[in-house]
Design a protein around this motif. Structure first.
Motif, PDB file in Angstrom:
ATOM      1  N   SER A 168       0.835  -1.208   0.000  1.00 42.92           N
ATOM      2  CA  SER A 168       0.000   0.000   0.000  1.00 42.92           C
ATOM      3  C   SER A 168       0.868   1.255   0.000  1.00 42.92           C
ATOM      4  CB  SER A 168      -0.918  -0.006   1.218  1.00 42.92           C
ATOM      5  OG  SER A 168      -1.791  -1.105   1.192  1.00 42.92           O
ATOM      6  N   LEU A 169       1.935   1.239   0.785  1.00 42.30           N
ATOM      7  CA  LEU A 169       2.844   2.388   0.803  1.00 42.30           C
ATOM      8  C   LEU A 169       3.549   2.541  -0.549  1.00 42.30           C
ATOM      9  CD1 LEU A 169       4.425   1.905   4.353  1.00 42.30           C
ATOM     10  CD2 LEU A 169       2.484   3.337   3.702  1.00 42.30           C
ATOM     11  N   THR A 170       3.881   1.413  -1.177  1.00 37.53           N
ATOM     12  CA  THR A 170       4.506   1.463  -2.498  1.00 37.53           C
ATOM     13  C   THR A 170       3.584   2.104  -3.513  1.00 37.53           C
ATOM     14  OG1 THR A 170       5.760  -0.538  -1.982  1.00 37.53           O
ATOM     15  CG2 THR A 170       5.580   0.068  -4.302  1.00 37.53           C
ATOM     16  N   THR A 171       2.295   1.853  -3.377  1.00 37.15           N
ATOM     17  CA  THR A 171       1.318   2.472  -4.274  1.00 37.15           C
ATOM     18  C   THR A 171       1.365   3.995  -4.175  1.00 37.15           C
ATOM     19  OG1 THR A 171      -0.133   0.541  -4.038  1.00 37.15           O
ATOM     20  CG2 THR A 171      -1.134   2.572  -4.843  1.00 37.15           C
ATOM     21  N   ILE A 172       1.477   4.503  -2.967  1.00 45.89           N
ATOM     22  CA  ILE A 172       1.552   5.963  -2.771  1.00 45.89           C
ATOM     23  C   ILE A 172       2.843   6.521  -3.361  1.00 45.89           C
ATOM     24  CG2 ILE A 172       1.645   7.795  -1.036  1.00 45.89           C
ATOM     25  CD1 ILE A 172      -0.019   5.987   0.788  1.00 45.89           C
ATOM     26  N   VAL A 173       3.956   5.859  -3.105  1.00 44.10           N
ATOM     27  CA  VAL A 173       5.240   6.344  -3.622  1.00 44.10           C
ATOM     28  C   VAL A 173       5.260   6.299  -5.149  1.00 44.10           C
ATOM     29  CG1 VAL A 173       7.723   5.913  -3.663  1.00 44.10           C
ATOM     30  CG2 VAL A 173       6.463   5.692  -1.525  1.00 44.10           C
ATOM     31  N   THR A 174       4.660   5.265  -5.732  1.00 47.78           N
ATOM     32  CA  THR A 174       4.591   5.175  -7.200  1.00 47.78           C
ATOM     33  C   THR A 174       3.798   6.342  -7.772  1.00 47.78           C
ATOM     34  OG1 THR A 174       4.686   2.764  -7.040  1.00 47.78           O
ATOM     35  CG2 THR A 174       3.941   3.699  -9.125  1.00 47.78           C
TER      36      THR A 174
END
Length: 721
Positions: A125-131
């Motif tokens: 989920s955090l990776t989604t935000i950073v992407t």
């Protein structure tokens, strides 16, 4: 009235709210789609390496960081042992332990195993935000939302981040993209603040995964291309100098890394580009201060002098051993055949094999086709940050083709460039769907009528350069919408069927479509834990070492760390030798029990017979295994067979006998003889034999795990065979 106006939802606020809502949905989707394994099986750790990570994390939470950092594990690699603190990347364990402690601090009780199981979905989920943030910096917020939606469900990333996949990659992709985001911010602003944040993110990446080497080579390549293409500026100088200096110092604080950033060949490229930046900046300074003639003479002198000194220094340091040569894994990336010809232990790992074309489509789907479109868009509007994403895409495509494990590195850039390409196509064609052509009639000279076509306010003007453009736009938009729907469907199906099955709990479909569970692994490990002495030494192939120490709590001879090829070779020699020779090796290693995996009864193909040739190759790769020749285990026609035409050397080795002991008395399929192997589809050739140096201790319900006890020496010292 002013207060009412403040809370009024303006169009700008509507856009922010809508973007936040879409991004939140992507985050929730990224978490939920990775829970299939928990729903179908239970909250369980997957695969092999995650069990070591779970065991060390549990030790960290119970004993504290100081004890964890200085932990000498005498249950691994008997009799050598292993220093844990100096041989791992601790970022994963520290992250899980920190969140675990925080949740307990705020009175949210959670078991450490569940913390490990759900950590990868959380970081997805955090990776989604950073992407989203990274793609927004490269293109715009629309492309960012598409990229976030793509990476939330792309199978290439899900394969390493499902619930229970407690491995370094679960947080490493987040760290990598966060570093790239701060790097782009640094390049665009030339601000030391962003550069320091980039260094901290890089430090987190180094502490989490050995793949940081790709990152610390990609950023210097980007700077080098900026220098070559004349795009080098003060902004890039400040960004790279800060990132390299601060990041290198921070990375050296990881015990497992130590002085590698200044001593190994994999890091020399970054150091070289750092020196080149200083030279280029100094030359630019001199150019402003000197005349053209004086500068030319000085430049020539400096070029030859500095170049000669650098080359001589590198040669001297390399020859003297101060700069370590490239590792075998790095060589295998440059030459895919290197590991197979020189280091069989590396080549034996399935995730180190080259990637097939079908795997690209299976893990990336439509992104394979939108990736070139995104590259075209970036090339069309080339700048400093677009050059970075182009280099990231091209280099990761090559490395993913060489090694299937690196599909994980390719997936994020596929999502980013695929989103940029998809957004470009939709933006180009959508405007023709909403276009309005307004025709006004007005009087011309002498009363003639003139048609004047012009748009009304806030209306989109369609490009009418060729007929049926609106029809073409509708076709393109509908086609791309269909592909997006198929991508979502494919991703969910792949996640549910291919990437949500833990290797420790197997499943199959019965004739009526029901699900059959094979829980032999945990059954065997529980038996070892309950029925063997606490100081018992277990010998198995290295694949199962981490699981045995974590679940059976018993000492193992070799495990998945594979740091000592000689020790693994001795195990391979024991498996590939006759009982008499194998007994000598087992007594040398002080082995009490031997564990093998056998799939001939159930059709489980990832068993030790299918891995046996790698045991032969690794066993024969050292001086003490010179008597083991791979050709001896083939038939005269060069086939590896277990039936009556198989090699006598194979049929009399210990691995063959441990797997097929008593199997010749068992019926496995209708209309087939006893001893029919359902994996090899053959009747075994050697059915009637007894074991001389081993006693069968335990065989699981479906015969997948078989455990044997090594017989003691005869009281009078006579040999066992």
């Amino acid at each position: 009235m002013p207060k009412v106006a403040y809370f009024r939802v303006t169009p700008e606020r509507q856009q922010i709210l809508l973007k936040g809502l879409v991004l939140s949905i992507c985050c929730v989707l990224a978490f939920c789609v990775r829970l299939f394994s928990v729903l179908r099986f239970e909250s369980v750790i997957h695969e092999f390496d995650p069990y070591f990570n779970y065991r060390t994390t549990k030790f960290l939470t119970e004993e504290g960081f100081y004890s964890f950092h200085n932990w000498f594990d005498d249950a691994a690699w008997y009799p050598l042992g292993r220093i844990i603190g100096g041989t791992i990347y601790p970022g994963l364990m520290v992250t899980a332990a920190t969140i675990y402690k925080f949740l307990h601090f705020i009175n949210i009780p959670i078991d450490i195993r569940n913390m490990c199981v759900f950590l990868a979905p959380l970081f997805s989920s955090l990776t989604t935000i950073v992407t989203y943030l990274l793609t927004k910096e490269l293109s715009n917020s629309s492309a960012g939302l598409l990229a976030a939606a793509f990476i939330a469900v792309v199978p290439g990333y899900i394969s390493r981040s499902v619930a229970g996949s407690y491995d370094n990659e679960g947080i490493a992709i987040f760290c990598m993209l966060l570093t790239y985001y701060f790097w782009i911010k640094s390049v665009k602003s030339g601000n030391v603040f962003w550069s320091v944040l980039c260094s901290i993110a890089y430090f987190y990446m180094v502490s989490s995964w050995g793949g940081y080497v790709f990152l610390i080579n990609l950023i210097p390549i980007h700077v080098l291309f900026c220098i070559i293409t004349g795009r080098f500026s003060h902004r890039i100088y400040v960004a790279y100098t800060t990132v390299y200096c601060v990041g290198t110092i921070l990375s050296m604080q990881i015990s497992f890394v130590g002085f590698q950033p200044v001593q190994t060949s994999e890091h020399m490229g970054a150091l070289g580009v750092f020196g080149l930046c200083q030279i280029v900046s100094f030359v630019a300074f001199l150019r402003k201060k000197l005349s053209a003639a004086n500068f030319a003479i000085l430049w020539q002198t400096m070029l030859y002098l500095i170049g000669g000194v650098v080359i001589a220094a590198v040669l001297v340091l390399t020859v003297s051993g101060k700069i370590a040569p490239w590792t075998g894994r790095f060589y295998s990336l440059l030459d895919p055949s290197y590991a197979k010809n020189n280091i069989p232990i590396i080549a034996s790992v399935s995730e180190h094999q080259p990637t097939t074309w079908s795997s690209f489509y299976f893990d990336l789907h439509m992104l394979v086709f939108m990736f070139p479109v995104g590259l075209y868009v970036c090339f069309k509007d080339i700048n400093d940050h677009n050059m970075f994403i182009i280099l990231y895409g091209v280099t990761s495509m090559y490395f993913a083709a060489v090694m299937v494990r690196l599909m994980l590195v390719l997936a994020p850039v596929m999502c980013i460039l695929g989103a940029i390409g998809t957004n470009h196509v939709l933006t180009s064609y959508m405007k023709n769907l909403d276009s309005v052509q307004v025709v006004k009639e007005k009087k011309g000279p002498k009363g003639s009528k003139v048609d004047n076509t012009y748009p009304a306010k806030n209306e989109v003007v369609a490009d009418q350069t060729y007929p049926l453009k609106n029809v073409v736009a509708i076709g393109v938009v509908l086609g791309l919408t269909l592909f997006l729907g198929l991508f979502a469907t494919h991703s969910i199906w792949v996640t549910a069927e291919a990437y949500s099955s833990p290797s420790i709990v197997l499943s199959a479909r019965s004739g009526d479509g029901g699900r059959i569970i094979f829980d032999d692994f945990r059954e065997a490990y529980y038996w070892l834990r309950q029925n063997t002495p606490e100081d018992a030494k277990i010998m198995s192939w290295w694949d199962y070492g981490y699981q045995i120490t974590a679940m059976a709590n018993r000492t193992i001879i070799v495990d998945n760390n594979t740091w000592n090829n000689t020790h693994i070779s001795r195990v391979g020699q024991a498996m590939a030798s006759t009982e008499e020779h194998a007994y000598e090796i087992m007594r040398e290693l002080d082995v009490d029990y031997v564990l093998v995996i056998f799939g001939g009864m159930t059709g489980y193909s990832s068993d030790d017979i299918n891995k046996f040739l790698w045991m032969v190759r690794i066993g024969g790769s050292t001086d003490r295994g010179a008597h083991i020749k791979e050709t001896d285990y083939y038939t005269p026609t060069g086939e590896f067979r277990v039936d009556s035409e198989g090699s006598p050397t194979l049929q009399n080795c210990m691995m063959y006998k441990m797997c097929y002991y008593r199997f010749g008395q068992v019926y496995t399929e209708q209309n087939q003889p006893t001893g029919y192997d359902r994996v090899r589809n053959a009747e075994i050739g050697n059915k009637d034999f007894e074991l001389d140096v081993l006693d069968e201790a335990y065989t699981t319900e479906h015969w997948i795990v078989r455990i044997y006890k090594v017989k003691d020496l005869d009281n009078r010292g006579n040999p066992r065979t």
